[in-house]
Design a protein around this motif. Structure first.
Motif, PDB file in Angstrom:
ATOM      1  N   GLY A   1      53.507  63.219  53.316  1.00 38.45           N
ATOM      2  CA  GLY A   1      54.427  63.961  54.173  1.00 38.45           C
ATOM      3  C   GLY A   1      54.351  65.467  54.013  1.00 38.45           C
ATOM      4  O   GLY A   1      55.061  66.197  54.701  1.00 38.45           O
ATOM      5  N   PHE A   2      53.463  65.944  53.110  1.00 34.93           N
ATOM      6  CA  PHE A   2      53.317  67.380  52.885  1.00 34.93           C
ATOM      7  C   PHE A   2      51.893  67.828  53.209  1.00 34.93           C
ATOM      8  O   PHE A   2      50.931  67.078  53.035  1.00 34.93           O
ATOM      9  N   ASN A   3      51.767  69.048  53.692  1.00 31.69           N
ATOM     10  CA  ASN A   3      50.475  69.620  54.073  1.00 31.69           C
ATOM     11  C   ASN A   3      49.760  70.154  52.837  1.00 31.69           C
ATOM     12  O   ASN A   3      50.288  71.006  52.123  1.00 31.69           O
ATOM     13  N   ARG A   4      48.551  69.685  52.609  1.00 30.10           N
ATOM     14  CA  ARG A   4      47.811  70.112  51.410  1.00 30.10           C
ATOM     15  C   ARG A   4      47.385  71.581  51.488  1.00 30.10           C
ATOM     16  O   ARG A   4      46.991  72.162  50.479  1.00 30.10           O
ATOM     17  N   ASP A   5      47.475  72.172  52.670  1.00 27.89           N
ATOM     18  CA  ASP A   5      47.128  73.587  52.835  1.00 27.89           C
ATOM     19  C   ASP A   5      48.348  74.509  52.783  1.00 27.89           C
ATOM     20  O   ASP A   5      48.224  75.715  53.027  1.00 27.89           O
ATOM     21  N   HIS A   6      49.513  73.938  52.466  1.00 26.43           N
ATOM     22  CA  HIS A   6      50.727  74.762  52.399  1.00 26.43           C
ATOM     23  C   HIS A   6      50.580  75.797  51.288  1.00 26.43           C
ATOM     24  O   HIS A   6      49.992  75.528  50.235  1.00 26.43           O
ATOM     25  N   LYS A   7      51.129  76.989  51.496  1.00 23.51           N
ATOM     26  CA  LYS A   7      50.980  78.081  50.514  1.00 23.51           C
ATOM     27  C   LYS A   7      51.656  77.768  49.179  1.00 23.51           C
ATOM     28  O   LYS A   7      51.313  78.370  48.153  1.00 23.51           O
ATOM     29  N   ALA A   8      52.578  76.819  49.169  1.00 24.41           N
ATOM     30  CA  ALA A   8      53.255  76.449  47.917  1.00 24.41           C
ATOM     31  C   ALA A   8      52.796  75.089  47.394  1.00 24.41           C
ATOM     32  O   ALA A   8      53.500  74.453  46.612  1.00 24.41           O
ATOM     33  N   ILE A   9      51.607  74.669  47.796  1.00 23.47           N
ATOM     34  CA  ILE A   9      51.139  73.334  47.412  1.00 23.47           C
ATOM     35  C   ILE A   9      51.017  73.205  45.893  1.00 23.47           C
ATOM     36  O   ILE A   9      51.148  72.118  45.339  1.00 23.47           O
ATOM     37  N   ASP A  10      50.770  74.315  45.190  1.00 29.29           N
ATOM     38  CA  ASP A  10      50.678  74.251  43.722  1.00 29.29           C
ATOM     39  C   ASP A  10      51.996  73.795  43.109  1.00 29.29           C
ATOM     40  O   ASP A  10      52.004  73.124  42.066  1.00 29.29           O
ATOM     41  N   LEU A  11      53.119  74.133  43.742  1.00 31.47           N
ATOM     42  CA  LEU A  11      54.428  73.683  43.283  1.00 31.47           C
ATOM     43  C   LEU A  11      54.771  72.312  43.856  1.00 31.47           C
ATOM     44  O   LEU A  11      55.313  71.455  43.149  1.00 31.47           O
ATOM     45  N   ILE A  12      54.456  72.106  45.111  1.00 28.42           N
ATOM     46  CA  ILE A  12      54.819  70.870  45.805  1.00 28.42           C
ATOM     47  C   ILE A  12      54.139  69.650  45.198  1.00 28.42           C
ATOM     48  O   ILE A  12      54.726  68.565  45.115  1.00 28.42           O
ATOM     49  N   LYS A  13      52.905  69.791  44.742  1.00 27.39           N
ATOM     50  CA  LYS A  13      52.164  68.619  44.271  1.00 27.39           C
ATOM     51  C   LYS A  13      52.514  68.201  42.841  1.00 27.39           C
ATOM     52  O   LYS A  13      52.058  67.169  42.363  1.00 27.39           O
ATOM     53  N   LYS A  14      53.360  68.966  42.180  1.00 31.62           N
ATOM     54  CA  LYS A  14      53.738  68.591  40.816  1.00 31.62           C
ATOM     55  C   LYS A  14      54.684  67.392  40.814  1.00 31.62           C
ATOM     56  O   LYS A  14      55.521  67.233  41.703  1.00 31.62           O
ATOM     57  N   LYS A  15      54.551  66.571  39.794  1.00 33.93           N
ATOM     58  CA  LYS A  15      55.456  65.446  39.565  1.00 33.93           C
ATOM     59  C   LYS A  15      56.426  65.746  38.426  1.00 33.93           C
ATOM     60  O   LYS A  15      57.406  65.032  38.229  1.00 33.93           O
ATOM     61  N   GLN A  16      56.092  66.771  37.645  1.00 35.26           N
ATOM     62  CA  GLN A  16      56.935  67.245  36.550  1.00 35.26           C
ATOM     63  C   GLN A  16      56.997  68.770  36.624  1.00 35.26           C
ATOM     64  O   GLN A  16      56.042  69.402  37.086  1.00 35.26           O
ATOM     65  N   TYR A  17      58.096  69.323  36.156  1.00 34.39           N
ATOM     66  CA  TYR A  17      58.254  70.778  36.164  1.00 34.39           C
ATOM     67  C   TYR A  17      58.701  71.203  34.763  1.00 34.39           C
ATOM     68  O   TYR A  17      59.888  71.245  34.451  1.00 34.39           O
ATOM     69  N   ILE A  18      57.716  71.498  33.919  1.00 36.82           N
ATOM     70  CA  ILE A  18      57.955  71.659  32.489  1.00 36.82           C
ATOM     71  C   ILE A  18      57.398  72.987  31.975  1.00 36.82           C
ATOM     72  O   ILE A  18      56.352  73.458  32.435  1.00 36.82           O
ATOM     73  N   PHE A  19      58.099  73.539  30.998  1.00 38.30           N
ATOM     74  CA  PHE A  19      57.588  74.679  30.243  1.00 38.30           C
ATOM     75  C   PHE A  19      57.549  74.296  28.767  1.00 38.30           C
ATOM     76  O   PHE A  19      58.468  73.625  28.276  1.00 38.30           O
ATOM     77  N   THR A  20      56.501  74.710  28.065  1.00 32.51           N
ATOM     78  CA  THR A  20      56.385  74.410  26.637  1.00 32.51           C
ATOM     79  C   THR A  20      56.037  75.670  25.852  1.00 32.51           C
ATOM     80  O   THR A  20      55.448  76.617  26.396  1.00 32.51           O
ATOM     81  N   LYS A  21      56.409  75.652  24.586  1.00 34.82           N
ATOM     82  CA  LYS A  21      56.066  76.746  23.686  1.00 34.82           C
ATOM     83  C   LYS A  21      55.646  76.140  22.350  1.00 34.82           C
ATOM     84  O   LYS A  21      56.402  75.381  21.741  1.00 34.82           O
TER      85      LYS A  21
END
Length: 225
Positions: free
Chosen positions: A161-181
């Motif tokens: 349901g999402f366009n792979r050429d969307h300018k935010a595809i790097d965010l859209i295609k994630k299944k997790q949204y994590i930061f680590t240190k």
């Protein structure tokens, strides 16, 4: 409260890596219980520190015993300590995690490990509509100096349901949204380690504020709670 991680913690986990069997563990059970008691104090201190600047409702220290029933890895024990800290739902979203392990493999993590289907779709729809606020937060210099890049599993191309050429595809295609240190063993054993962890957790707050707002409203900004 001034508390630090005893060097025996890292030493025990390192020995457990080399002797991951029930006989060795049972012979060192008393030592483990003593270390576990100190580790619980560490996680409770992190929890109390978090409560000074966020609404967290519980700390969960995971058991050292591995569930090997459905795993190819049949080693009976984890070789790290791990614990999570949950924010108060439904208003607040996201969570904190502290991982203590030998060989310079300790780390802290924040974000969204396993967002449910509805939450994941809501996040993706938000980024599809407008990704500017998210990028301003995660690209902020002070934020990035502590947490680096956004990480997490993602689909190969684009979710259905999402366009792979969307300018935010790097965010859209994630299944997790994590930061680590990550931390070295030397850093973990320093007297200011818990203070450093707490300071780092504070820096994540703009990200959590934004995501909580997204996940408690619809695409028109109307509250869902």
């Amino acid at each position: 409260m001034n508390i630090s991680i005893p060097k025996e913690t890292i030493e025990f986990l390192s020995k457990l890596e080399k002797n991951n069997n029930r006989d060795w563990f049972n012979n060192h059970k008393k030592e483990f219980k003593s270390i576990e008691t100190e580790v619980k104090k560490i996680y409770n201190t992190v929890f109390e520190n978090l409560k000074e600047h966020d609404d967290v409702d519980k700390v969960k220290l995971f058991r050292i015993y591995r569930d090997v029933r459905f795993s190819k890895n049949k080693l009976p024990y984890k070789t790290h300590f791990g614990g999570s800290f949950n924010r108060v739902k439904p208003n607040l979203r996201g969570g904190y995690y502290l991982h203590i392990a030998p060989n310079n493999e300790s780390f802290i993590a924040t974000g969204f490990w396993e967002p449910n289907k509805d939450d994941l779709l809501r996040m993706r729809k938000e980024f599809e509509m407008d990704d500017q606020e998210m990028r301003e937060i995660i690209n902020n210099k002070a934020f990035k100096n502590v947490w680096g890049e956004l990480v997490g599993d993602e689909v190969k191309s684009a979710p259905k349901g999402f366009n792979r050429d969307h300018k935010a595809i790097d965010l859209i295609k994630k299944k997790q949204y994590i930061f680590t240190k990550k931390y070295t063993d030397t850093e973990v054993l320093k007297p200011n380690f818990i203070e450093n962890v707490n300071a780092s957790f504070k820096v994540i707050r703009p990200y959590f504020n934004y995501m909580s707002d997204v996940l408690t409203t619809d695409l028109n900004g109307v509250s869902l709670i």
